[in-house]
Design a protein around this motif. Structure first.
Motif, short mmCIF file in Angstrom:
data_model
loop_
_atom_site.label_atom_id
_atom_site.label_comp_id
_atom_site.label_asym_id
_atom_site.label_seq_id
_atom_site.Cartn_x
_atom_site.Cartn_y
_atom_site.Cartn_z
N PHE A 159 0.74 -1.36 -0.05
CA PHE A 159 0.00 -0.02 0.17
C PHE A 159 0.79 1.25 0.08
O PHE A 159 0.64 2.13 -0.89
N ARG A 160 1.87 1.30 1.06
CA ARG A 160 2.72 2.58 0.97
C ARG A 160 3.39 2.69 -0.21
O ARG A 160 3.89 3.90 -0.63
N GLN A 161 3.79 1.60 -0.91
CA GLN A 161 4.73 2.02 -2.10
C GLN A 161 3.73 2.34 -3.01
O GLN A 161 4.16 3.29 -4.07
N ALA A 196 -4.33 -0.38 -4.42
CA ALA A 196 -5.20 0.43 -3.45
C ALA A 196 -4.23 1.59 -3.17
O ALA A 196 -4.72 2.80 -3.11
N GLY A 197 -2.90 1.60 -2.78
CA GLY A 197 -2.19 2.61 -2.71
C GLY A 197 -1.95 3.47 -3.76
O GLY A 197 -1.95 4.83 -3.60
N VAL A 198 -1.83 2.98 -4.93
CA VAL A 198 -1.74 3.81 -6.22
C VAL A 198 -3.07 4.73 -6.32
O VAL A 198 -2.75 6.17 -6.66
N LEU A 199 -4.28 4.02 -6.26
CA LEU A 199 -5.41 5.06 -6.15
C LEU A 199 -5.55 5.85 -5.24
O LEU A 199 -5.89 7.03 -5.35
N ASN A 259 -8.47 8.10 0.71
CA ASN A 259 -8.03 6.68 1.01
C ASN A 259 -8.78 5.48 0.59
O ASN A 259 -10.01 5.55 0.57
N PHE A 260 -8.04 4.74 -0.21
CA PHE A 260 -8.76 3.70 -0.99
C PHE A 260 -8.53 2.32 -0.15
O PHE A 260 -7.19 2.10 0.45
N TRP A 261 -9.33 1.30 -0.03
CA TRP A 261 -8.96 -0.28 0.27
C TRP A 261 -9.81 -1.11 -0.85
O TRP A 261 -10.23 -0.86 -1.63
N TYR A 262 -9.38 -2.36 -0.33
CA TYR A 262 -9.84 -3.26 -1.29
C TYR A 262 -10.46 -4.49 -0.88
O TYR A 262 -10.35 -4.91 0.29
N TYR A 283 -12.18 0.74 -3.42
CA TYR A 283 -13.34 1.89 -3.02
C TYR A 283 -12.61 2.85 -1.94
O TYR A 283 -11.72 2.27 -1.05
N PRO A 284 -13.26 4.10 -1.84
CA PRO A 284 -12.71 4.84 -0.78
C PRO A 284 -13.22 4.23 0.76
O PRO A 284 -14.28 3.31 0.78
N SER A 285 -12.51 4.14 1.79
CA SER A 285 -12.74 3.60 2.87
C SER A 285 -11.95 4.16 4.20
O SER A 285 -10.93 5.21 3.99
N ASP A 286 -12.35 4.08 5.41
CA ASP A 286 -11.82 4.37 6.53
C ASP A 286 -10.72 3.55 6.73
O ASP A 286 -9.96 4.01 7.91
#
Length: 195
Positions: free
Chosen positions: A63-65, A142-145, A152-155, A173-176
């Motif tokens: 994600f961070r990458q 997710a990190g790219v998006l 913030n995106f998650w998957y 999708y956008p996520s907390d």
């Protein structure tokens, strides 16, 4: 646009096929030249930290990458929803990450569905231990998006590539949910189990 390209640099012949996402280095899959190093890295983490912690490390690192990549390309290429589909496919295939394609995109809700096929993590898992499911690559996107769109995106992985499925299907999708919250959750679980 040309889907196949061949080039000789020094004595090394390089070939790209953007349709399949294949990159060849002197006739062999370029991924296999560095996959053993990544495999050693992943195995070392698993041996020291255990399976659950390894999944979290891979997910967090991917994600961070991805955020770094997304933010970098946002400024370099001015990526938005009008050109992200083409950019994603044309950037990752030549780098040897396999074939990735946004197959559904909802501009309003910022929901994306990707097909990910023959990525390096899948190839590494196939070579080492069939049945391991991808963590690093799906979280990377997710990190790219997140980096591209400043949200913030998650998957959620709907299906993994395997003998029956020719590609993975992953929804974004956008996520907390954040990697930081996942790290805290795991820390709390470890503390509770020690108590």
């Amino acid at each position: 646009m040309m889907m196949k390209k061949q080039l000789t640099v020094g004595d090394v012949e390089l070939k790209w096929d953007l349709e399949t996402g294949e990159v060849l280095f002197d006739g062999g899959d370029v991924v296999f030249f560095w996959i053993s190093a990544m495999e050693t890295f992943f195995d070392s983490i698993r041996e020291i930290a255990g399976t659950e912690a390894t999944k979290l490390v891979l997910e967090t690192t991917g994600f961070r990458q991805g955020v770094v990549v997304g933010e970098g390309f946002l400024h370099m290429k001015n990526i938005n929803t009008s050109n992200v589909v083409e950019w994603l496919a044309n950037t990752y295939a030549p780098a040897g990450w396999g074939k990735v394609k946004i197959v559904e995109m909802d501009d309003e809700t910022k929901h994306f569905t990707l097909h990910i096929q023959d990525d390096w993590e899948y190839k590494m898992n196939q070579q080492k231990q069939k049945g391991l499911e991808g963590i690093f690559v799906p979280s990377h996107y997710a990190g790219v998006l997140t980096g591209l769109f400043g949200t913030n995106f998650w998957y959620k992985t709907i299906q993994y590539q395997n003998e029956e499925n020719p590609y993975s299907i992953v929804e974004y999708y956008p996520s907390d949910i954040t990697v930081q919250s996942n790290i805290h959750e795991m820390s709390r679980k470890q503390e509770a189990s020690k108590i």
